[in-house]
Write a protein that holds these residues in place. Sequence first.
Motif, mmCIF file in Angstrom:
data_model
loop_
_atom_site.group_PDB
_atom_site.id
_atom_site.type_symbol
_atom_site.label_atom_id
_atom_site.label_comp_id
_atom_site.label_asym_id
_atom_site.label_seq_id
_atom_site.Cartn_x
_atom_site.Cartn_y
_atom_site.Cartn_z
ATOM 1 N N GLU A 58 -16.393 -27.729 42.013
ATOM 2 C CA GLU A 58 -15.009 -27.325 42.260
ATOM 3 C C GLU A 58 -14.060 -28.014 41.280
ATOM 4 O O GLU A 58 -13.121 -27.393 40.753
ATOM 5 N N GLN A 59 -14.315 -29.307 41.060
ATOM 6 C CA GLN A 59 -13.474 -30.042 40.109
ATOM 7 C C GLN A 59 -13.642 -29.492 38.689
ATOM 8 O O GLN A 59 -12.669 -29.378 37.932
ATOM 9 N N THR A 60 -14.905 -29.145 38.338
ATOM 10 C CA THR A 60 -15.172 -28.560 37.022
ATOM 11 C C THR A 60 -14.440 -27.234 36.857
ATOM 12 O O THR A 60 -13.832 -26.959 35.809
ATOM 13 N N LEU A 61 -14.525 -26.408 37.946
ATOM 14 C CA LEU A 61 -13.833 -25.121 37.912
ATOM 15 C C LEU A 61 -12.327 -25.317 37.769
ATOM 16 O O LEU A 61 -11.658 -24.611 36.996
ATOM 17 N N GLN A 62 -11.804 -26.327 38.506
ATOM 18 C CA GLN A 62 -10.370 -26.624 38.427
ATOM 19 C C GLN A 62 -9.986 -27.083 37.020
ATOM 20 O O GLN A 62 -8.945 -26.684 36.473
ATOM 21 N N LEU A 63 -10.864 -27.916 36.444
ATOM 22 C CA LEU A 63 -10.602 -28.385 35.081
ATOM 23 C C LEU A 63 -10.627 -27.224 34.088
ATOM 24 O O LEU A 63 -9.820 -27.173 33.143
ATOM 25 N N ARG A 64 -11.576 -26.311 34.324
ATOM 26 C CA ARG A 64 -11.641 -25.146 33.445
ATOM 27 C C ARG A 64 -10.360 -24.309 33.544
ATOM 28 O O ARG A 64 -9.843 -23.808 32.541
ATOM 29 N N LYS A 65 -9.893 -24.175 34.789
ATOM 30 C CA LYS A 65 -8.652 -23.433 34.981
ATOM 31 C C LYS A 65 -7.479 -24.130 34.284
ATOM 32 O O LYS A 65 -6.636 -23.491 33.658
ATOM 33 N N VAL A 66 -7.453 -25.465 34.443
ATOM 34 C CA VAL A 66 -6.385 -26.235 33.797
ATOM 35 C C VAL A 66 -6.459 -26.084 32.279
ATOM 36 O O VAL A 66 -5.435 -25.888 31.593
ATOM 37 N N ASN A 67 -7.715 -26.155 31.749
ATOM 38 C CA ASN A 67 -7.892 -25.989 30.303
ATOM 39 C C ASN A 67 -7.484 -24.588 29.859
ATOM 40 O O ASN A 67 -6.871 -24.402 28.797
ATOM 41 N N ALA A 68 -7.860 -23.603 30.706
ATOM 42 C CA ALA A 68 -7.482 -22.224 30.383
ATOM 43 C C ALA A 68 -5.972 -22.079 30.392
ATOM 44 O O ALA A 68 -5.385 -21.401 29.534
ATOM 45 N N THR A 69 -5.343 -22.728 31.395
ATOM 46 C CA THR A 69 -3.877 -22.699 31.475
ATOM 47 C C THR A 69 -3.259 -23.336 30.229
ATOM 48 O O THR A 69 -2.282 -22.830 29.648
ATOM 49 N N LYS A 70 -3.859 -24.465 29.873
ATOM 50 C CA LYS A 70 -3.372 -25.163 28.665
ATOM 51 C C LYS A 70 -3.496 -24.272 27.431
ATOM 52 O O LYS A 70 -2.555 -24.154 26.629
#
Length: 658
Positions: free
Chosen positions: A431-443
């Motif tokens: 879940e944290q990895t997915l969240q990080l991916r989303k954050v990176n995608a947002t970035k």
Amino acid sequence: MKSFHLYFFLTSIVIAFLLRSDQELIEEKYRKFDEKKIEKEIRVFSSFITNNEDSTRYYLRKTDIATRAYPYHLQRGKFFLVLGNYYLFHSNFLAAEKSYRKILDIAKHTNSNKRILLEQPALFSLGSLATRKGKYVEGIKYFLENEQKLLASLELSKNPDSTYLKHLSFINYTALSSIYFSLNNLEKSSFYLDKSQQYLSRYTDSLYYFQFKGMLSNSNGKKSRYYFNKALDKAKHAKDSAAIKENLSNIGLGFMTEKKYKEAIDYAHKSINFKLKLDNVDQNNYQNYYILGISSLCLKKYSDAEKNLKKALVCYQIRQDKNYEYRTLYYLSKLNSEMGKFQKAMYYSDKYQIVKDSLLGIEKQNQIAQVNLDFELNLKQKQLEHEQKINVLFFVILGILLLYLLVAIAALCRIKRTRDLLASQNKIIEEQTLQLRKVNATKDKLFIIIGHDLRRPINNLVNFLYLLDDDYSISPGYLKKLRYNLGGVQLILENVLNWAESQIKNYAPKKSNIAVNSIVKEIVIQLQESLKEKNLKIDNQLDNVSIIGDENYLQIILRNIISNAIKFTSRGGKITIYSEVFEQETHIVIQDNGVGIDELQLEHIFEYPNPKSGTNNEKGSGLGLTLSYELIQKLRGDIHIKSKRNEGTSVILVFQKT
């Protein structure tokens, strides 16, 4: 001396035969099984066995017909018990044994709770019958088997203090005591009598306990009389006529042992004169005749001695009591010898020798059987000890296996907990990895938007500043265009920041009742420059409609949707804003007559920001619609889009009323 066994025989007498002449009447009466009535008749008519032959046969026959239709019922077993006692009273040992064994067959088909009610009297009666026939060892086997069943019943009983089961155990141990007394094994006789004491449960039990203690002390007249007097007191208190009569006789026997013959004769007469309600004079006074005969002989009252010894002899012969038959013959031989009647003396002496020889044969058989029984009991004891050792070993091994099993289960549980913990941690990590991916995608999206959409307006602003620095004159049209571009930049920045904030912080909406018309008017004022630039008209048909939602969210949603309508509507076009109110929902519709959206693009319009240039080459981030869709979902709403190419677009904002 009066036999011990009469007590056991009389306690189990319960029913009588029926006369065949009344069979049809009885069968009609008992067509329906009435257990309570049969039980009552068993108790009422039990006494007829020893007194009235006709009544005995009548009532036994009556009970036979009543229970015949229920071959495995408890009352049918009781019928065979009484039938066996009837045959036993008439010395028909073969028929009596057959009846008792029939009870054991019935017990096999009876439920476990009631089985002991049949097995106990059957085994007890078979043991008493064997003892009566002089087969003491066979009798011991039956009583020992009965002991095991009674102990098992006491152990399994829900009420371990059951008076009934304790009473049965008492009479079983006293029976064993009496057999060993007859075998002159006073040690074992005392052992079983003392064992019976722990099962005293009824007042009558203590009566018979003292009576048996007196019998065991027979060689000591004074001691035996002490116990017989205790038993007599108990019998009087219990108003037990048969026990009173018997213990009066027993006290006389004690006096005779002490050679107090006058007192012995006195108590024997007291016993004879104590008439029972259903007294069979001769059969119930055989011990008294024996006492009177011997005591009169010792007092030289030969006439009384002869009369009473002959009566005693007849009684013992009827009872087939060889033990006392040969003693009586001995005293008759002695009596006639003292009277000078030597021929009669020889006659009785020969009879005495014959009976004595038969007793010796029986005694030898009993001794051999006793040795065999002792061997069997020792063998069973060793087998039991061996089984106990095996059981102990089995339970030890079972305990070790259970311990290992528990350890294994504990280890498996620990492994499972570890696996579950790892799985839980892995899930959190995923879940944290997915969240990080989303954050990176947002970035990445932010960088793309900032790099692509903001570059040109900012460059224009920089060029404008250079112009100001060079003091060039700037036309009003250029300033207007610059202001228009800066307004677009401002909208892009607000959308970027709002979308990034919604993706990262995930704030929960603050719901309240919101008047939509006032927000739309405010947004129209903010976008007035863009409307004038393209000469667009907004037709606001909203009245006093309101929704439940977050005011900031609603401002962002409406500003983006109206901005998109302006962006993709050609110069001189029209935008209409109106509401539709339903039972559970409120719809806010923003409708334009712009360029419309392709069908293929419409299917994926919310999936990813897809910036497009407007009809006046306006730039955008593509985030406006995506941001609006995410925010309206947080308000439990939805966005529906209807559009046709070159005909226009209708965006329907759906809000729940609750």
